[in-house]
Design an enzyme around this catalytic site. Structure first.
Site, PDB file in Angstrom:
ATOM      1  N   TYR A 180      29.134  17.712   3.861  1.00 15.03           N
ATOM      2  CA  TYR A 180      29.260  18.617   2.963  1.00 15.03           C
ATOM      3  C   TYR A 180      28.595  19.889   2.979  1.00 15.03           C
ATOM      4  O   TYR A 180      27.831  19.904   2.476  1.00 15.03           O
ATOM      5  CB  TYR A 180      29.304  17.602   2.008  1.00 15.03           C
ATOM      6  CG  TYR A 180      29.750  16.772   1.590  1.00 15.03           C
ATOM      7  CD1 TYR A 180      31.178  15.795   1.735  1.00 15.03           C
ATOM      8  CD2 TYR A 180      28.783  15.601   2.208  1.00 15.03           C
ATOM      9  CE1 TYR A 180      31.890  14.646   1.681  1.00 15.03           C
ATOM     10  CE2 TYR A 180      29.545  14.318   2.564  1.00 15.03           C
ATOM     11  CZ  TYR A 180      30.950  13.746   2.006  1.00 15.03           C
ATOM     12  OH  TYR A 180      30.811  12.731   2.146  1.00 15.03           O
ATOM     13  N   ARG A 220      34.959  13.322   4.685  1.00 13.37           N
ATOM     14  CA  ARG A 220      34.335  12.606   5.154  1.00 13.37           C
ATOM     15  C   ARG A 220      35.717  11.307   5.292  1.00 13.37           C
ATOM     16  O   ARG A 220      36.450  11.990   5.442  1.00 13.37           O
ATOM     17  CB  ARG A 220      33.913  11.578   3.567  1.00 13.37           C
ATOM     18  CG  ARG A 220      33.704  10.482   3.660  1.00 13.37           C
ATOM     19  CD  ARG A 220      32.517  10.165   2.551  1.00 13.37           C
ATOM     20  NE  ARG A 220      33.554  10.241   1.542  1.00 13.37           N
ATOM     21  CZ  ARG A 220      33.432  10.487   0.479  1.00 13.37           C
ATOM     22  NH1 ARG A 220      32.697  11.543   0.500  1.00 13.37           N
ATOM     23  NH2 ARG A 220      34.827  10.501  -0.662  1.00 13.37           N
ATOM     24  N   HIS A 229      30.993  12.189  -6.288  1.00 11.32           N
ATOM     25  CA  HIS A 229      32.625  11.571  -6.469  1.00 11.32           C
ATOM     26  C   HIS A 229      33.662  12.265  -7.501  1.00 11.32           C
ATOM     27  O   HIS A 229      33.488  12.547  -9.181  1.00 11.32           O
ATOM     28  CB  HIS A 229      31.739  10.837  -7.716  1.00 11.32           C
ATOM     29  CG  HIS A 229      31.223   9.715  -6.445  1.00 11.32           C
ATOM     30  ND1 HIS A 229      29.738   8.838  -7.732  1.00 11.32           N
ATOM     31  CD2 HIS A 229      31.368   8.887  -5.537  1.00 11.32           C
ATOM     32  CE1 HIS A 229      29.575   7.712  -6.523  1.00 11.32           C
ATOM     33  NE2 HIS A 229      30.365   8.783  -5.598  1.00 11.32           N
ATOM     34  N   HIS A 257      24.284  10.548   1.656  1.00  8.92           N
ATOM     35  CA  HIS A 257      24.829   9.328   1.328  1.00  8.92           C
ATOM     36  C   HIS A 257      24.441   8.581   2.566  1.00  8.92           C
ATOM     37  O   HIS A 257      24.258   9.121   3.502  1.00  8.92           O
ATOM     38  CB  HIS A 257      25.713  10.031   0.472  1.00  8.92           C
ATOM     39  CG  HIS A 257      26.662   9.838   1.553  1.00  8.92           C
ATOM     40  ND1 HIS A 257      27.773   9.135   2.238  1.00  8.92           N
ATOM     41  CD2 HIS A 257      27.896  10.791   1.276  1.00  8.92           C
ATOM     42  CE1 HIS A 257      28.628   9.607   2.902  1.00  8.92           C
ATOM     43  NE2 HIS A 257      28.669  11.157   2.177  1.00  8.92           N
ATOM     44  N   GLU A 306      36.056   7.261   5.793  1.00 11.01           N
ATOM     45  CA  GLU A 306      36.076   5.943   6.039  1.00 11.01           C
ATOM     46  C   GLU A 306      36.826   4.808   6.812  1.00 11.01           C
ATOM     47  O   GLU A 306      37.737   5.199   6.112  1.00 11.01           O
ATOM     48  CB  GLU A 306      35.543   6.188   4.686  1.00 11.01           C
ATOM     49  CG  GLU A 306      34.720   4.765   4.326  1.00 11.01           C
ATOM     50  CD  GLU A 306      34.709   5.095   2.155  1.00 11.01           C
ATOM     51  OE1 GLU A 306      35.263   6.055   1.706  1.00 11.01           O
ATOM     52  OE2 GLU A 306      33.525   3.900   2.627  1.00 11.01           O
ATOM     53  N   HIS A 319      30.934  -2.046  -3.760  1.00  4.94           N
ATOM     54  CA  HIS A 319      29.533  -1.558  -3.186  1.00  4.94           C
ATOM     55  C   HIS A 319      29.061  -3.351  -3.318  1.00  4.94           C
ATOM     56  O   HIS A 319      28.855  -3.694  -4.530  1.00  4.94           O
ATOM     57  CB  HIS A 319      28.819  -0.555  -3.822  1.00  4.94           C
ATOM     58  CG  HIS A 319      29.035   0.825  -3.805  1.00  4.94           C
ATOM     59  ND1 HIS A 319      28.552   1.630  -4.434  1.00  4.94           N
ATOM     60  CD2 HIS A 319      30.077   1.424  -2.958  1.00  4.94           C
ATOM     61  CE1 HIS A 319      29.119   2.796  -3.552  1.00  4.94           C
ATOM     62  NE2 HIS A 319      30.165   2.771  -2.963  1.00  4.94           N
ATOM     63  N   HIS A 366      28.842   0.724   3.749  1.00  4.59           N
ATOM     64  CA  HIS A 366      27.721  -0.537   2.548  1.00  4.59           C
ATOM     65  C   HIS A 366      28.849  -1.728   2.670  1.00  4.59           C
ATOM     66  O   HIS A 366      30.016  -1.155   3.100  1.00  4.59           O
ATOM     67  CB  HIS A 366      28.392   0.147   1.193  1.00  4.59           C
ATOM     68  CG  HIS A 366      29.058   0.831   0.699  1.00  4.59           C
ATOM     69  ND1 HIS A 366      29.987  -0.037   0.080  1.00  4.59           N
ATOM     70  CD2 HIS A 366      29.878   2.073   0.756  1.00  4.59           C
ATOM     71  CE1 HIS A 366      31.368   0.958   0.050  1.00  4.59           C
ATOM     72  NE2 HIS A 366      31.677   2.276   0.215  1.00  4.59           N
ATOM     73  N   ASP A 403      39.696  -0.638 -31.696  1.00  2.67           N
ATOM     74  CA  ASP A 403      40.389  -1.934 -30.822  1.00  2.67           C
ATOM     75  C   ASP A 403      40.832  -1.648 -29.923  1.00  2.67           C
ATOM     76  O   ASP A 403      41.019  -2.781 -29.341  1.00  2.67           O
ATOM     77  CB  ASP A 403      40.966  -2.349 -32.121  1.00  2.67           C
ATOM     78  CG  ASP A 403      41.568  -1.536 -31.920  1.00  2.67           C
ATOM     79  OD1 ASP A 403      42.022  -1.046 -31.382  1.00  2.67           O
ATOM     80  OD2 ASP A 403      43.061  -2.237 -33.207  1.00  2.67           O
ATOM     81  N   GLU A 441      31.105   5.459   6.709  1.00  2.00           N
ATOM     82  CA  GLU A 441      31.564   6.537   5.900  1.00  2.00           C
ATOM     83  C   GLU A 441      30.926   7.750   5.971  1.00  2.00           C
ATOM     84  O   GLU A 441      30.385   8.288   5.119  1.00  2.00           O
ATOM     85  CB  GLU A 441      31.919   6.256   4.784  1.00  2.00           C
ATOM     86  CG  GLU A 441      30.997   5.669   4.140  1.00  2.00           C
ATOM     87  CD  GLU A 441      30.874   4.939   2.367  1.00  2.00           C
ATOM     88  OE1 GLU A 441      32.070   6.401   1.837  1.00  2.00           O
ATOM     89  OE2 GLU A 441      31.293   4.208   1.740  1.00  2.00           O
ATOM     90  N   ASP A 448      39.608  10.147  -1.035  1.00  2.00           N
ATOM     91  CA  ASP A 448      39.078   8.671  -0.557  1.00  2.00           C
ATOM     92  C   ASP A 448      39.482   7.157  -1.929  1.00  2.00           C
ATOM     93  O   ASP A 448      39.054   7.620  -3.151  1.00  2.00           O
ATOM     94  CB  ASP A 448      37.665   8.656  -0.788  1.00  2.00           C
ATOM     95  CG  ASP A 448      36.485   7.805  -0.637  1.00  2.00           C
ATOM     96  OD1 ASP A 448      37.041   6.687  -0.687  1.00  2.00           O
ATOM     97  OD2 ASP A 448      35.330   7.828  -1.125  1.00  2.00           O
ATOM     98  N   ASP A 451      38.088   0.452   0.430  1.00  2.00           N
ATOM     99  CA  ASP A 451      37.596   1.783   0.822  1.00  2.00           C
ATOM    100  C   ASP A 451      38.169   2.828   1.817  1.00  2.00           C
ATOM    101  O   ASP A 451      36.927   2.824   2.743  1.00  2.00           O
ATOM    102  CB  ASP A 451      36.051   1.119   0.148  1.00  2.00           C
ATOM    103  CG  ASP A 451      35.508   2.553  -0.189  1.00  2.00           C
ATOM    104  OD1 ASP A 451      36.221   3.454  -0.120  1.00  2.00           O
ATOM    105  OD2 ASP A 451      34.196   2.603  -0.144  1.00  2.00           O
TER     106      ASP A 451
HETATM  107  N1  GLY Z   1      34.714   5.442  -2.530  1.00  2.00           N
HETATM  108  C1  GLY Z   1      33.803   4.753  -2.678  1.00  2.00           C
HETATM  109  C2  GLY Z   1      32.524   4.602  -1.346  1.00  2.00           C
HETATM  110  O1  GLY Z   1      33.081   5.371  -1.173  1.00  2.00           O
HETATM  111  O2  GLY Z   1      31.554   4.134  -1.247  1.00  2.00           O
HETATM  112 MN    MN Z   2      35.365   5.316  -0.378  1.00  2.00          MN
HETATM  113 MN    MN Z   3      32.453   3.307   0.853  1.00  2.00          MN
END
Ligand code: GLY
Ligand code: MN
Ligand code: MN
Length: 430
Positions: free
Chosen positions: A383, A407, A237, A344, A409, A355, A348, A34, A379, A254, A265
């Site tokens: 990899y 990466r 992720h 990727h 970003e 996102h 975004h 619960d 970003e 990240d 982000d």
């Molecule tokens: N942290 C999620 C992205 O970079 O889209």
């Molecule tokens: Mn990110």
């Molecule tokens: Mn991002």
């Protein structure tokens, strides 16, 4: 702030004509038994109302003579409020949130028909709450069954996405203020993380310090923080964050703060120890170049495609120069060979959702263009998987490259003349 929510509803009304828009609050989610996860309101619901309780429905009915904005909410209940906290209640929905009419949620079935029957269509997103989807369909069918007697009522259900996406894509001054605050907190956290990273420390220690800063400033993580050392950075992720960091590894962080429902982000990648290895540096330089060139594409009139293609071109060219891909750059791009390393998108929309809402393209040929007030992440990454099977398929890649994941970003605001890198406060050149 209430006036801004009202303006947004008025803007929505001007776009739905004689339709009736219905928005459902986000469902609650069970963590175990619960115990529930912290509640977060559905972003469209919040955008239009500022109301952050569960078990609510907002109706926007432009053709109703008086009730253009109606809220169905959990009624005040002293016993329940002792356990689960304050409720705005029916009166509060009117007084604090500007509803023209408000009802207890239990009266939805009884009251909804009077709003539906005056509209020519229902704007509703078939969402995560399946039982509520059924409720809408049930009401629609019921209204349709007597349509011929009235000559009024909805004859279609339409998703409001094209309308809400368009509205949310361009940020208001108030929204930008909240994004800037989320960014400010995130910048602090990233800079501290860089300072305290050292061989022997654990990824979760860095995560804890980052999220400590978020929380101390009234924020929460915008998404599960990724603190990925060494090979872990090749898992896009990665969230376990439980490895001990080693000298000669890179650390990819990240992490972003959510403040007042708005998000930052940010990703940075840097050596755990003092220096890059030559291979790490070579890959880093390509990613950085791709990122800088992609950022330069973020200006009014340029398309989302130009932006992504720019990053892909720099990355593919760089990989060819290093011998990690062989062949002619344009052909490698056409055949999407770069996707083994860069799988990727380049960015975004960012806002109420990490996102965020907003279109990227309109069919095969037409891409979204950048316009002042949009906020986008930039970003790119490379990899080089340590996966043994992949290594067998790519015998030309020397082992010294394997396991490098990088990466970078930033969050970028489109301005009248170009852009502003909101997250410039976290250095990129270590
Ligand atoms: N942290 C999620 C992205 O970079 O889209
Ligand atoms: Mn990110
Ligand atoms: Mn991002």
């Amino acid at each position: 702030m209430q006036s801004e929510y009202r303006q947004r509803r008025e803007q929505l009304m001007s776009k739905i004509g004689n339709g009736v828009a219905i928005f459902r609050s986000a469902p609650t989610a069970v963590m175990h038994n619960d115990v529930e996860y912290n509640y977060r309101q559905d972003s469209n619901f919040f955008y239009l109302t500022g109301f952050n309780e569960a078990n609510a429905v907002a109706v926007i009915a432009p053709q109703h003579p008086e009730h253009k904005f109606v809220l169905f909410v959990q009624p005040k209940d002293r016993d329940k409020e002792i356990w689960s906290g304050y409720r705005v209640g029916v009166e509060g929905a009117k007084e604090e949130f500007g509803a023209d009419a408000a009802y207890p949620i239990a009266e939805l079935d009884e009251q909804l028909p009077q709003y539906l029957e005056q509209g020519d269509r229902i704007y509703y997103h078939m969402g995560r709450d399946r039982a509520f989807n059924e409720t809408i369909i049930k009401h629609w069918q019921k209204s349709l069954s007597t349509y011929h007697k009235r000559g009024t009522g909805p004859i279609a259900i339409e998703d409001p996405a094209p309308i809400t996406y368009g509205m949310r894509l361009i940020k208001s001054a108030t929204e930008l203020e909240l994004i800037r605050k989320a960014v400010e907190i995130s910048v602090k956290a990233h800079n501290l993380a860089r300072e305290i990273t050292a061989p022997g420390r654990y990824e979760y220690e860095i995560q804890a310090e980052i999220e400590h800063i978020f929380q101390l400033q009234g924020g929460v993580p915008a998404y599960p923080s990724i603190v990925a050392s060494g090979y872990n950075a090749c898992i896009l992720h990665y969230v376990e964050n439980n490895c001990q960091m080693q000298d000669e590894e890179l650390l990819l962080i990240d992490a972003g703060c959510s403040y007042g429902y708005y998000n930052a982000d940010i990703t940075r990648t840097f050596p755990v120890g003092d220096n890059f290895t030559p291979e790490q540096r070579a890959i880093y330089d390509i990613v950085l170049e791709a990122q800088l060139q992609a950022i330069a594409q973020v200006k009014p009139g340029n398309t989302f495609k130009q932006f992504h293609d720019t990053a892909v071109k720099v990355i593919t060219t760089g990989l060819v120069d290093l011998g990690l891909l062989s062949g002619e750059v344009d052909k490698l791009i056409e055949e999407e060979k770069y996707k083994a390393f860069y799988m990727h998108g380049t960015g975004h929309w960012l806002g109420l959702d990490v996102h965020d809402a907003g279109m990227y393209r309109f069919g095969e040929e037409t891409w979204q263009t950048f316009q002042p007030g949009q906020v986008i992440t930039v970003e790119p990454g490379i990899y080089i998987t340590p996966d043994i099977k992949a290594a067998e398929e790519q015998p030309e890649i020397d082992n010294m490259w394997r396991g490098i994941g990088i990466r970078i970003e930033d969050d970028v605001l489109v301005t009248e003349n170009g852009n502003e890198v909101l997250t410039a406060g976290v250095p990129k050149l270590p």
